[in-house]
Scaffold this active site. Structure first.
Site, PDB file in Angstrom:
ATOM      1  N   ASN A   2       1.630  -2.902   4.189  1.00 16.58           N
ATOM      2  CA  ASN A   2       0.688  -3.777   3.475  1.00 16.58           C
ATOM      3  C   ASN A   2      -0.297  -4.343   4.491  1.00 16.58           C
ATOM      4  OD1 ASN A   2      -0.192  -5.037   0.999  1.00 16.58           O
ATOM      5  ND2 ASN A   2       0.531  -6.967   1.847  1.00 16.58           N
ATOM      6  N   LYS A   3      -1.216  -5.128   4.021  1.00 18.19           N
ATOM      7  CA  LYS A   3      -2.289  -5.688   4.846  1.00 18.19           C
ATOM      8  C   LYS A   3      -1.756  -6.280   6.143  1.00 18.19           C
ATOM      9  CE  LYS A   3      -5.742  -5.517   4.358  1.00 18.19           C
ATOM     10  NZ  LYS A   3      -6.492  -4.439   5.058  1.00 18.19           N
ATOM     11  N   ASP A  26       0.820  -1.217   0.000  1.00 20.67           N
ATOM     12  CA  ASP A  26       0.000   0.000   0.000  1.00 20.67           C
ATOM     13  C   ASP A  26       0.849   1.261   0.000  1.00 20.67           C
ATOM     14  OD1 ASP A  26      -1.801  -2.217   1.209  1.00 20.67           O
ATOM     15  OD2 ASP A  26      -3.127  -0.613   0.516  1.00 20.67           O
TER      16      ASP A  26
HETATM   17  O1  MRU Z   1      -7.677  -3.055   3.002  1.00 28.43           O
HETATM   18  P1  MRU Z   1      -7.412  -3.462   1.586  1.00 28.43           P
HETATM   19  O2  MRU Z   1      -8.127  -4.704   1.183  1.00 28.43           O
HETATM   20  O3  MRU Z   1      -7.600  -2.325   0.616  1.00 28.43           O
HETATM   21  O4  MRU Z   1      -5.849  -3.810   1.587  1.00 28.43           O
HETATM   22  C1  MRU Z   1      -5.261  -4.226   0.390  1.00 28.43           C
HETATM   23  C2  MRU Z   1      -3.862  -4.635   0.547  1.00 28.43           C
HETATM   24  O5  MRU Z   1      -3.268  -4.523   1.601  1.00 28.43           O
HETATM   25  C3  MRU Z   1      -3.158  -5.085  -0.690  1.00 28.43           C
HETATM   26  O6  MRU Z   1      -2.184  -6.040  -0.380  1.00 28.43           O
HETATM   27  C4  MRU Z   1      -2.477  -3.885  -1.354  1.00 28.43           C
HETATM   28  O7  MRU Z   1      -3.381  -2.831  -1.507  1.00 28.43           O
HETATM   29  C5  MRU Z   1      -1.904  -4.222  -2.675  1.00 28.43           C
HETATM   30  S1  MRU Z   1      -3.175  -4.499  -3.857  1.00 28.43           S
HETATM   31  C6  MRU Z   1      -2.514  -4.697  -5.373  1.00 28.43           C
END
Ligand code: MRU
Length: 352
Positions: A253-254, A243
């Site tokens: 990231n997540k 992110d």
């Molecule tokens: O909360 P989200 O579902 O928007 O989080 C998404 C992620 O963390 C993804 O790994 C990240 O955005 C990369 S998507 C290509």
């Protein structure tokens, strides 16, 4: 090895559709049980959809926000781009505030604003052209990253991925999931594991669905099973998206990504981050400067709308974490691959 990829098979899902008058978003709150597009007729509906995760994933929320600006422009009368930019500022601020961590959102809005202030009386067409360009460039970047990332993976490998980084999170094809698609198509990847990704279940609901749509054989695991899996011999690479990637190579990231990176390093597995250059934020020096989104604890307290947690328990729901650069073996972007990222290697590829 045949490195061509049959995109007709591996790139069919589109989460964002501009109709010419409205933005249709494949509603990710309902997948995989209901496949339904949500129509956004104005920019505040787009901001609400981003906040509610009807559209999600760093590149996808940037693209949706860009189209949100095109919708906001419908309410504005202005003789040139600079005047339109001033009039559109409040709507753009509301779009930007929808989610804080993924830099792609602010990046896309800054790009729309930049195009706008340079435009003359044709500013409406310029805005639409820019939103379309952000979308098509993202798709091209994903396909390029798919090829670059897959090239790092030895034939016969197994991979573990986290969250959803596929077509649903991008203009199409995906980042980490794009590498996995390319790796499977090229015969490099033999085993695919996906974390369920609590609490919002992006892995079990979205990644599992995308892999099934492509006919890619995959195995779902509980997040808590990851270290046990990595200790065995099934997984060679953990492949995730991002992110925000900082100037020193730290990656947001997540939530759960950080513990995967620790476990991968401990067990001698390799850790790959795949993200377009629009996720790279050279203005943020390191991960401790990133705002981590915290969402409603209700997301943790139940499953599929039904309460599971004991009544009255408190819950903490940070939805991203930061993986230090030192735990990352490769950052794959469309501009190239940074191996063992640090400030110098990041600057060599991205400047700043
Ligand atoms: O909360 P989200 O579902 O928007 O989080 C998404 C992620 O963390 C993804 O790994 C990240 O955005 C990369 S998507 C290509």
């Amino acid at each position: 090895m045949d490195t061509t990829i049959d995109y007709a098979r591996y790139d069919r899902i589109r989460p964002i559709r501009w109709t010419g008058t409205a933005l249709d978003l494949l509603d990710q709150r309902k997948l995989p049980l209901v496949v339904e597009y949500l129509t956004c007729a104005d920019s505040d509906a787009v901001a609400a959809a981003i906040h509610a995760l009807a559209v999600r994933g760093a590149p996808a929320i940037g693209i949706a926000a860009a189209w949100g600006v095109v919708l906001a422009a419908r309410q504005v009368e202005a003789s040139d781009g600079a005047a339109a930019a001033a009039a559109l500022a409040p709507a753009m601020q509301r779009l930007n505030a929808a989610r804080p961590t993924a830099v792609n959102l602010a990046w896309a809005l800054a790009r729309m604003r930049g195009a706008l202030v340079r435009a003359g009386s044709d500013w409406r067409e310029v805005l639409e052209h820019e939103a379309r360009a952000i979308e098509t460039e993202d798709l091209a970047a994903n396909r390029r990253m798919g090829a670059l990332g897959a090239a790092l993976i030895a034939p016969g490998s197994g991979v573990l991925t986290h969250c959803n980084t596929g077509s649903l999170a991008t203009a199409g094809f995906g980042t980490a999931l794009g590498v996995i698609r390319a790796g499977v198509a090229q015969g490099r990847i033999e085993r695919v594991f996906a974390d369920e990704t609590r609490p919002w279940m992006q892995g079990s609901r979205l990644t599992a669905w995308e892999l099934q749509e492509d006919g890619i054989d995959a195995t779902l695991i509980a997040d808590a099973a990851a270290s046990h899996l990595l200790k065995g011999g099934e997984v060679d690479w953990v492949v995730v998206g991002a992110d925000r990637i900082c100037a020193n190579g730290d990656v947001a990231n997540k939530i759960g990504t950080y513990q995967l990176a620790i476990s991968a390093r401990f067990h001698g597995r390799r850790f790959m981050v795949v993200a377009p250059a629009s996720t790279v934020d050279m203005a943020t020096p390191s991960g401790d400067r990133i705002e981590i989104e915290e969402r409603d604890p209700e997301e943790l307290l139940g499953v599929a709308g039904g309460r599971v947690a004991a009544a009255g328990i408190k819950a903490w729901n940070p939805v991203f974490d930061v993986t230090p650069a030192a735990l990352i073996d490769a950052i794959v972007t469309e501009k190239g691959v940074v191996e063992r990222p640090d400030e110098a290697s990041m600057r060599a590829l991205f400047g700043g």
